[in-house]
Design a protein around this motif. Structure first.
Motif, PDB file in Angstrom:
ATOM      1  N   GLY A   7      -7.833   4.616 -14.575  1.00  6.37           N
ATOM      2  CA  GLY A   7      -7.680   3.405 -13.780  1.00  6.37           C
ATOM      3  C   GLY A   7      -8.302   3.529 -12.404  1.00  6.37           C
ATOM      4  N   ASN A   8      -8.054   4.649 -11.729  1.00  5.61           N
ATOM      5  CA  ASN A   8      -8.646   4.853 -10.407  1.00  5.61           C
ATOM      6  C   ASN A   8     -10.159   5.018 -10.478  1.00  5.61           C
ATOM      7  OD1 ASN A   8      -6.702   4.740  -8.213  1.00  5.61           O
ATOM      8  ND2 ASN A   8      -5.674   6.410  -9.269  1.00  5.61           N
ATOM      9  N   LEU A   9     -10.660   5.559 -11.567  1.00  4.16           N
ATOM     10  CA  LEU A   9     -12.111   5.673 -11.729  1.00  4.16           C
ATOM     11  C   LEU A   9     -12.757   4.302 -11.926  1.00  4.16           C
ATOM     12  CD1 LEU A   9     -12.865   8.766 -13.990  1.00  4.16           C
ATOM     13  CD2 LEU A   9     -13.794   8.301 -11.738  1.00  4.16           C
ATOM     14  N   LEU A  38      -8.158  -6.873  -7.347  1.00 10.53           N
ATOM     15  CA  LEU A  38      -7.965  -5.662  -6.543  1.00 10.53           C
ATOM     16  C   LEU A  38      -6.780  -5.816  -5.594  1.00 10.53           C
ATOM     17  CD1 LEU A  38     -11.448  -4.300  -5.400  1.00 10.53           C
ATOM     18  CD2 LEU A  38      -9.782  -3.202  -6.892  1.00 10.53           C
ATOM     19  N   VAL A  39      -6.709  -6.945  -4.910  1.00  5.04           N
ATOM     20  CA  VAL A  39      -5.601  -7.180  -3.983  1.00  5.04           C
ATOM     21  C   VAL A  39      -4.274  -7.145  -4.742  1.00  5.04           C
ATOM     22  CG1 VAL A  39      -4.532  -8.918  -2.476  1.00  5.04           C
ATOM     23  CG2 VAL A  39      -6.965  -8.421  -2.267  1.00  5.04           C
ATOM     24  N   MET A  40      -4.240  -7.772  -5.903  1.00  6.91           N
ATOM     25  CA  MET A  40      -3.013  -7.767  -6.711  1.00  6.91           C
ATOM     26  C   MET A  40      -2.639  -6.339  -7.120  1.00  6.91           C
ATOM     27  SD  MET A  40      -1.905 -10.844  -6.869  1.00  6.91           S
ATOM     28  CE  MET A  40      -0.755 -10.835  -8.207  1.00  6.91           C
ATOM     29  N   LEU A  41      -3.611  -5.574  -7.594  1.00  8.55           N
ATOM     30  CA  LEU A  41      -3.357  -4.203  -8.034  1.00  8.55           C
ATOM     31  C   LEU A  41      -2.948  -3.286  -6.886  1.00  8.55           C
ATOM     32  CD1 LEU A  41      -6.266  -3.569 -10.551  1.00  8.55           C
ATOM     33  CD2 LEU A  41      -3.830  -3.390 -11.046  1.00  8.55           C
ATOM     34  N   LEU A  42      -3.643  -3.409  -5.773  1.00  9.58           N
ATOM     35  CA  LEU A  42      -3.453  -2.463  -4.677  1.00  9.58           C
ATOM     36  C   LEU A  42      -2.274  -2.787  -3.767  1.00  9.58           C
ATOM     37  CD1 LEU A  42      -7.176  -1.992  -3.662  1.00  9.58           C
ATOM     38  CD2 LEU A  42      -5.738  -0.345  -4.880  1.00  9.58           C
ATOM     39  N   LEU A  99     -14.143   2.080   3.419  1.00  9.90           N
ATOM     40  CA  LEU A  99     -13.322   1.102   2.704  1.00  9.90           C
ATOM     41  C   LEU A  99     -12.081   1.753   2.099  1.00  9.90           C
ATOM     42  CD1 LEU A  99     -12.911  -1.776   1.497  1.00  9.90           C
ATOM     43  CD2 LEU A  99     -14.219  -0.959  -0.489  1.00  9.90           C
ATOM     44  N   PHE A 100     -12.247   2.886   1.429  1.00  7.54           N
ATOM     45  CA  PHE A 100     -11.107   3.536   0.770  1.00  7.54           C
ATOM     46  C   PHE A 100     -10.117   4.105   1.779  1.00  7.54           C
ATOM     47  CE2 PHE A 100     -14.247   4.253  -2.859  1.00  7.54           C
ATOM     48  CZ  PHE A 100     -13.969   3.010  -3.392  1.00  7.54           C
ATOM     49  N   PHE A 101     -10.615   4.616   2.892  1.00  8.86           N
ATOM     50  CA  PHE A 101      -9.719   5.091   3.945  1.00  8.86           C
ATOM     51  C   PHE A 101      -8.884   3.926   4.469  1.00  8.86           C
ATOM     52  CE2 PHE A 101      -8.644   6.115   8.355  1.00  8.86           C
ATOM     53  CZ  PHE A 101      -7.954   7.302   8.150  1.00  8.86           C
ATOM     54  N   PHE A 102      -9.536   2.797   4.670  1.00  9.35           N
ATOM     55  CA  PHE A 102      -8.862   1.590   5.140  1.00  9.35           C
ATOM     56  C   PHE A 102      -7.800   1.136   4.132  1.00  9.35           C
ATOM     57  CE2 PHE A 102      -8.852  -3.130   5.559  1.00  9.35           C
ATOM     58  CZ  PHE A 102      -8.377  -3.212   6.863  1.00  9.35           C
ATOM     59  N   ILE A 103      -8.144   1.093   2.858  1.00 13.50           N
ATOM     60  CA  ILE A 103      -7.207   0.664   1.812  1.00 13.50           C
ATOM     61  C   ILE A 103      -6.018   1.613   1.727  1.00 13.50           C
ATOM     62  CG2 ILE A 103      -6.906   0.471  -0.700  1.00 13.50           C
ATOM     63  CD1 ILE A 103      -9.780  -0.710  -0.764  1.00 13.50           C
ATOM     64  N   ARG A 157       3.216  -0.270   0.523  1.00 15.07           N
ATOM     65  CA  ARG A 157       2.878  -0.842  -0.775  1.00 15.07           C
ATOM     66  C   ARG A 157       2.224   0.198  -1.674  1.00 15.07           C
ATOM     67  NH1 ARG A 157       6.108  -4.799  -0.934  1.00 15.07           N
ATOM     68  NH2 ARG A 157       5.649  -6.536   0.413  1.00 15.07           N
ATOM     69  N   GLY A 158       2.302   1.416  -1.268  1.00 15.06           N
ATOM     70  CA  GLY A 158       1.709   2.507  -2.019  1.00 15.06           C
ATOM     71  C   GLY A 158       1.747   3.754  -1.163  1.00 15.06           C
ATOM     72  N   SER A 159       0.947   4.710  -1.531  1.00 14.25           N
ATOM     73  CA  SER A 159       0.921   5.960  -0.786  1.00 14.25           C
ATOM     74  C   SER A 159      -0.512   6.290  -0.417  1.00 14.25           C
ATOM     75  CB  SER A 159       1.492   7.084  -1.656  1.00 14.25           C
ATOM     76  OG  SER A 159       0.703   7.241  -2.809  1.00 14.25           O
ATOM     77  N   PHE A 160      -0.649   7.243   0.485  1.00 17.75           N
ATOM     78  CA  PHE A 160      -1.979   7.750   0.823  1.00 17.75           C
ATOM     79  C   PHE A 160      -2.192   8.975  -0.049  1.00 17.75           C
ATOM     80  CE2 PHE A 160      -5.370   9.938   2.773  1.00 17.75           C
ATOM     81  CZ  PHE A 160      -6.081   9.020   3.533  1.00 17.75           C
ATOM     82  N   ASP A 161      -3.089   8.851  -1.018  1.00 17.07           N
ATOM     83  CA  ASP A 161      -3.360   9.964  -1.929  1.00 17.07           C
ATOM     84  C   ASP A 161      -4.848  10.265  -1.910  1.00 17.07           C
ATOM     85  OD1 ASP A 161      -3.618  11.790  -4.009  1.00 17.07           O
ATOM     86  OD2 ASP A 161      -2.239  10.732  -5.326  1.00 17.07           O
TER      87      ASP A 161
END
Length: 159
Positions: free
Chosen positions: A82-84, A20-24, A114-118, A127-131
């Protein structure tokens, strides 16, 4: 036998968290030059240009692309599926290790936090976006995992 299952679950959970850390957070660096493009923007400009706060906007775009062929089909399938499935295991691991997370309401609240935090960390670290659609799909995936965990079949296996 229960100790063996617990050890196997523990080891697999550690590998899952590393993946997860690698992916996210780490994998984005290898996907493209996203970090270089946004490096000159302020955090507010980055937030505006890389965030989606409209529910189902990205999901509907991907579903439309699947049907009209406007995008390589791999992209919407990987993103939607993937997100599912990315957080589906969380719906199994958390109630296994934390017995108090045995109600769907408690589990859902924990996943939302957790997801809000991520999503926020991805945004702040660029390292990504807030979607919000990732948020929705991740939550649904985790709830599917939780439903599988709570199923009579799995509960009978554990006894």
């Amino acid at each position: 036998m229960k100790k063996i299952i617990r050890v196997i679950f523990g080891i697999s959970f550690i590998f899952y968290l590393l993946a997860l850390v690698m992916l996210l957070f780490v994998g984005v660096m290898f996907v493209g030059i996203r970090g270089n493009i946004w490096a000159d923007l302020s955090l507010i400009e980055y937030l505006k240009s890389s965030s989606n706060f409209v529910p189902f906007k990205t999901i509907s775009t991907y579903i439309q692309a699947i049907f009209d062929g406007s995008m390589n089909i791999d992209i919407p399938i990987k993103n939607l599926v993937g997100n599912l499935i990315m957080f589906l295991p969380m719906g199994i691991y958390l109630p296994f290790f934390i017995v108090k997370i045995n109600k769907v309401s408690i589990f859902t609240i924990l996943m939302i936090i957790l997801f809000f935090f991520i999503e926020t960390i991805q945004l702040v670290t660029r390292r990504g976006s807030f979607d919000i659609d990732d948020f929705i799909l991740n939550t649904v995936g985790a709830l599917i995992g939780f439903g599988f965990w709570k199923s009579k079949f799995v509960q009978k296996l554990l006894k």
